[in-house]
Design an enzyme around this catalytic site. Structure first.
Site, PDB file in Angstrom:
ATOM      1  N   GLY A 103      23.952  73.984  23.659  1.00 39.80           N
ATOM      2  CA  GLY A 103      24.611  73.671  22.398  1.00 39.80           C
ATOM      3  C   GLY A 103      23.801  72.819  21.442  1.00 39.80           C
ATOM      4  O   GLY A 103      24.273  72.460  20.373  1.00 39.80           O
ATOM      5  N   ASP A 138      28.427  89.461  14.248  1.00 40.29           N
ATOM      6  CA  ASP A 138      28.891  88.078  14.371  1.00 40.29           C
ATOM      7  C   ASP A 138      28.164  87.151  13.399  1.00 40.29           C
ATOM      8  O   ASP A 138      28.540  85.985  13.266  1.00 40.29           O
ATOM      9  CB  ASP A 138      28.729  87.569  15.807  1.00 40.29           C
ATOM     10  CG  ASP A 138      27.309  87.741  16.340  1.00 40.29           C
ATOM     11  OD1 ASP A 138      26.906  88.899  16.536  1.00 40.29           O
ATOM     12  OD2 ASP A 138      26.611  86.737  16.549  1.00 40.29           O
ATOM     13  N   ASN A 139      27.139  87.670  12.717  1.00 46.32           N
ATOM     14  CA  ASN A 139      26.429  86.888  11.703  1.00 46.32           C
ATOM     15  C   ASN A 139      26.783  87.343  10.288  1.00 46.32           C
ATOM     16  O   ASN A 139      26.062  87.036   9.342  1.00 46.32           O
ATOM     17  CB  ASN A 139      24.920  86.999  11.900  1.00 46.32           C
ATOM     18  CG  ASN A 139      24.443  86.316  13.159  1.00 46.32           C
ATOM     19  OD1 ASN A 139      25.103  85.408  13.663  1.00 46.32           O
ATOM     20  ND2 ASN A 139      23.312  86.744  13.692  1.00 46.32           N
TER      21      ASN A 139
END
Length: 513
Positions: A134, A268-269
């Site tokens: 992350g 997803d972008n």
């Protein structure tokens, strides 16, 4: 900053709470999961966007705000969360994805009623990190911070960047995926947008057959972000899809105008609002090449090459249409809308090219003119931005070799100069068909063609300097990108120096961040 004014736009509307536990997992039937940033002991501010902060209603930066900029010691009014979405990656269904390194702080509403979502990127793992950490490295964070602002000032729809900070941590990344991982400095940016909703949010709900949630999400989106839609029942969902198609086409046209290559146009972008989002292995184009992709992961197929961005956006919209079909339930409408997309896109694209050349309107024969220009640009290896800058300087008495020799990435032989001369004659003939004056034509070109673009080699230099704790070039580039239609720094208005050819992290980029 007025951090206590941040509100929660999503969290009271849709179910899904994993009590802040950032364990990576599949989260079926969930739109978001509450989660907390990791927290960093020794953060350091690199850059803060005062103008954007004032614009969205957060006000001036104070030293006590540094903790918030990296997600430390959050105020009691903030419940941070990450969202789940799915997507097609490089043409293949990837299933559940989600905000793997992005965590939403909430929404700020300024005095004019403008809503802006605020999101940390690189602040730690979420339930959607898929076994990653992350975090984000400095190089990718600098690239997103600068380029998102560059695109905004160029007039391209985009997310924006509020701040850039060192985390004080090192993270390990294998930049070129070649088995050579290295320690790199970690960083966090705060990015902003009206909304970070993506095609993938709707794909996930549809794939899970959560049609009630899909409809709720559509209603929420239309109510909050598409005030122009006043229809009801199924018609409002049709109007929504048509609007998304138009916004997407308009955004991609702007990419072509300034020579931007996204590099990873997975569904997803793709922003549902038609914003440029997720600045990964992108590049501004130096030498004009329809087949150029900056993304090593996109080789050898070049699915996301510069010249393919129009057709890929249409393919992505097909996937969105499939996701929305259970709500819209009108195959013919969806097919007709998507088939009309190509017509609208290329007409919009050609009208944009007219402005770049100083033509006042699109005429019959212009499509052939543009096609010939594209072939010439590739053969002469002309710099995309600098070609139009030089074309603005064209006079009757201009010596073409002198005018154009410094913008080519190859030697201009006599044969190539003859081809250039032939094209320029055709260009002059086409200009003569304008119904506007030469001065108006030139003004049209000047406000359409940027003098400054944020080239990869400049970013490469900047990242090296910031990594050493220097910010002089960062500040200089920020000033230049805020004024892209003026030549503030002539040293930036040159083609890419040869010593930056074939350098990892400059001419070639990976998805590693």
């Amino acid at each position: 900053m007025n951090i206590k004014d941040i509100k929660q736009p999503f969290i009271e509307t849709f179910p899904g709470d994993f009590s802040g536990n950032p364990m990576q997992r599949i989260t079926p039937k969930v739109v978001f999961s509450t989660t907390l940033p990791a927290g960093f002991e020794s953060p350091q501010l690199i850059a803060f966007n005062e103008k954007l902060s004032d614009e969205i209603g957060l006000g001036k930066f104070e030293d006590t705000d540094l903790d918030f900029l990296v997600g430390n010691n959050l105020p009691a009014n903030i419940q941070s969360y990450a969202t789940a979405y799915a997507g097609h990656q490089f043409g293949n269904w990837a299933g559940q994805l989600g905000d793997g390194r992005a965590i939403l702080a909430g929404e700020i509403i300024n005095s004019s009623g403008q809503k802006t979502e605020i999101q940390w990127k690189g602040s730690g793992a979420t339930p959607y990190s898929r076994h990653a950490d992350g975090r984000a490295v400095l190089r990718s964070s600098v690239r997103e911070y600068l380029m998102s602002e560059a695109m905004y000032h160029l007039g391209v729809p985009t997310t924006r960047a509020l701040s850039l900070c060192f985390t004080g941590e090192n993270v390990i990344r294998d930049m070129m995926y070649d088995g050579n991982p290295q320690n790199e400095k970690g960083a966090v940016i705060i990015r902003t947008a009206e909304s970070f909703l993506r095609f993938g949010h709707y794909e996930l709900a549809s794939a899970q057959r959560e049609y009630n949630t899909l409809q709720e999400l559509l209603d929420y989106t239309i109510q909050n972000y598409f005030p122009e839609i006043i229809s009801s029942d199924t018609e409002k969902y049709k109007d929504f899809f048509k609007n998304v198609c138009t916004r997407t086409a308009d955004m991609i046209t702007e990419w072509f105008r300034v020579g931007f290559v996204h590099g990873v146009m997975n569904t997803d972008n793709m922003s549902i609002l038609g914003l440029t989002i997720d600045y990964g292995p992108y590049s501004m184009m130096d030498e004009y090449d329809l087949n150029f992709t900056p993304n090593t992961t996109d080789l050898p197929g070049r699915r996301y090459a510069f010249g393919k961005q129009g057709q890929i956006s249409q393919w992505n919209l097909w996937q969105l249409a499939n996701a929305l079909h259970p709500i819209i339930k009108d195959e013919k409408f969806l097919e007709d809308t998507l088939n009309n997309y190509g017509t609208y896109f290329w007409e919009t694209h050609d009208k944009m090219l007219c402005k770049k050349f100083g033509f006042d309107e699109l005429l019959e024969g212009d499509e052939e003119f543009f096609s010939n220009w594209q072939g010439l640009m590739q053969e002469l290896q002309f710099d995309h931005t600098l070609f139009f800058n030089q074309l603005e300087k064209l006079k009757v008495e201009s010596d073409l070799k002198s005018l154009f020799k410094d913008i080519s990435y190859t030697d201009l032989t006599d044969d190539l100069l003859k081809k250039l001369a032939h094209f320029i004659e055709k260009y002059k003939e086409r200009l003569s068909k304008n119904s506007i004056s030469k001065e108006e034509s030139l003004h049209l070109m000047q406000k359409t063609n940027p003098k400054f673009i944020l080239r990869n080699y400049l970013l490469y230099q900047c990242i090296d300097e910031v990594n050493e704790g220097k910010t002089e070039l960062l500040k200089k580039l920020t000033h230049a990108l805020e004024n892209p239609y003026h030549e503030i720094y002539p040293e930036f208005s040159v083609k890419r120096p040869g010593n930056y050819d074939d350098i990892s992290g400059c001419s070639t980029l990976s998805c590693s961040s």
